[in-house]
Design a protein around this motif. Structure first.
Motif, PDB file in Angstrom:
ATOM      1  N   THR A  81       0.752  -1.313   0.014  1.00 40.08           N
ATOM      2  CA  THR A  81      -0.107  -0.052  -0.074  1.00 40.08           C
ATOM      3  C   THR A  81       0.791   1.366  -0.027  1.00 40.08           C
ATOM      4  OG1 THR A  81      -1.695  -1.006   1.293  1.00 40.08           O
ATOM      5  CG2 THR A  81      -1.857   1.191   1.395  1.00 40.08           C
ATOM      6  N   GLU A  82       0.569   2.219  -0.775  1.00 38.84           N
ATOM      7  CA  GLU A  82       1.313   3.483  -0.886  1.00 38.84           C
ATOM      8  C   GLU A  82       1.138   4.306   0.491  1.00 38.84           C
ATOM      9  OE1 GLU A  82       0.909   7.737  -2.930  1.00 38.84           O
ATOM     10  OE2 GLU A  82       1.467   6.004  -4.353  1.00 38.84           O
ATOM     11  N   LEU A  83       2.096   4.654   1.193  1.00 45.85           N
ATOM     12  CA  LEU A  83       1.992   5.479   2.263  1.00 45.85           C
ATOM     13  C   LEU A  83       2.221   6.979   1.761  1.00 45.85           C
ATOM     14  CD1 LEU A  83       4.356   3.712   4.993  1.00 45.85           C
ATOM     15  CD2 LEU A  83       1.953   4.033   5.062  1.00 45.85           C
ATOM     16  N   GLN A  84       3.086   7.139   0.750  1.00 44.14           N
ATOM     17  CA  GLN A  84       3.299   8.554   0.371  1.00 44.14           C
ATOM     18  C   GLN A  84       4.191   8.552  -0.773  1.00 44.14           C
ATOM     19  OE1 GLN A  84       5.111  10.912   3.511  1.00 44.14           O
ATOM     20  NE2 GLN A  84       5.407  12.750   2.143  1.00 44.14           N
ATOM     21  N   SER A  85       3.603   9.508  -1.894  1.00 46.09           N
ATOM     22  CA  SER A  85       4.261   9.798  -3.150  1.00 46.09           C
ATOM     23  C   SER A  85       5.177  10.810  -2.858  1.00 46.09           C
ATOM     24  CB  SER A  85       3.294   9.958  -4.114  1.00 46.09           C
ATOM     25  OG  SER A  85       4.056   9.899  -5.445  1.00 46.09           O
ATOM     26  N   LEU A  86       6.571  10.834  -3.204  1.00 50.83           N
ATOM     27  CA  LEU A  86       7.141  11.825  -2.824  1.00 50.83           C
ATOM     28  C   LEU A  86       7.287  12.920  -4.049  1.00 50.83           C
ATOM     29  CD1 LEU A  86       9.933   9.798  -1.033  1.00 50.83           C
ATOM     30  CD2 LEU A  86       8.011  11.306  -0.040  1.00 50.83           C
ATOM     31  N   ALA A  87       7.965  14.343  -3.541  1.00 54.95           N
ATOM     32  CA  ALA A  87       7.779  15.295  -4.801  1.00 54.95           C
ATOM     33  C   ALA A  87       9.279  15.541  -5.019  1.00 54.95           C
ATOM     34  CB  ALA A  87       7.471  16.535  -4.313  1.00 54.95           C
ATOM     35  N   ASN A  88       9.624  15.783  -6.365  1.00 56.79           N
ATOM     36  CA  ASN A  88      10.757  16.248  -6.844  1.00 56.79           C
ATOM     37  C   ASN A  88      11.455  17.619  -6.006  1.00 56.79           C
ATOM     38  OD1 ASN A  88      13.129  17.124  -8.090  1.00 56.79           O
ATOM     39  ND2 ASN A  88      12.316  17.339 -10.130  1.00 56.79           N
TER      40      ASN A  88
END
Length: 144
Positions: A81-88
């Motif tokens: 499960t995705e907890l967080q998608s990280l930004a550039n």
């Protein structure tokens, strides 16, 4: 790979890229991940922290549908499960960003973490993803 290209603390960090090329441009879609061992979340106030540096085709401070770095969690070692998608967060200063994730909803469970990097086949002449200073608070090692 273990890399001495950048780090937030010390000489090394984990990096997703082609070391000889200095980027992740293979001409084809790619993906790879870094996984932790399983851990038992014994404290209701447990947290998972790490530093990251992401240089991809997304504008600074944004997440995109392509060339992504995601933090995933599993309670069985199979389903993620995705907890967080990280930004550039790539910038001229080369600063890493610190992320802390609250694990209270996983209290009293075994968990495993994965950093998943995926990229399409276009515009991949960027440095890629770095992970450093992984810390666990209120967690102890174990197995599924």
């Amino acid at each position: 790979n273990l890399s001495d290209q950048r780090s937030s603390d010390g000489a090394y960090s984990f990096r997703y890229a082609i070391p000889s090329a200095g980027n992740y441009d293979t001409g084809a879609p790619i993906s790879g991940y870094l996984e932790t061992y399983p851990f038992y979340v014994w404290a209701e106030t447990a947290k998972f922290s790490f530093d990251y540096y992401l240089d991809n085709e997304c504008p600074l401070g944004q997440t995109c549908a392509m060339d992504t770095l995601q933090v995933m969690i599993s309670t069985n070692g199979v389903d993620w499960t995705e907890l967080q998608s990280l930004a550039n967060n790539a910038n001229a200063a080369g600063d890493f960003s610190r992320v802390t994730i609250d694990l209270s909803s996983y209290w009293n469970n075994m968990v495993q973490f994965r950093f998943l990097f995926t990229a399409d086949n276009l515009n991949n002449a960027f440095e890629g993803a770095y992970i450093d200073n992984i810390q666990f608070i209120g967690i102890e090692s174990g197995g599924f």
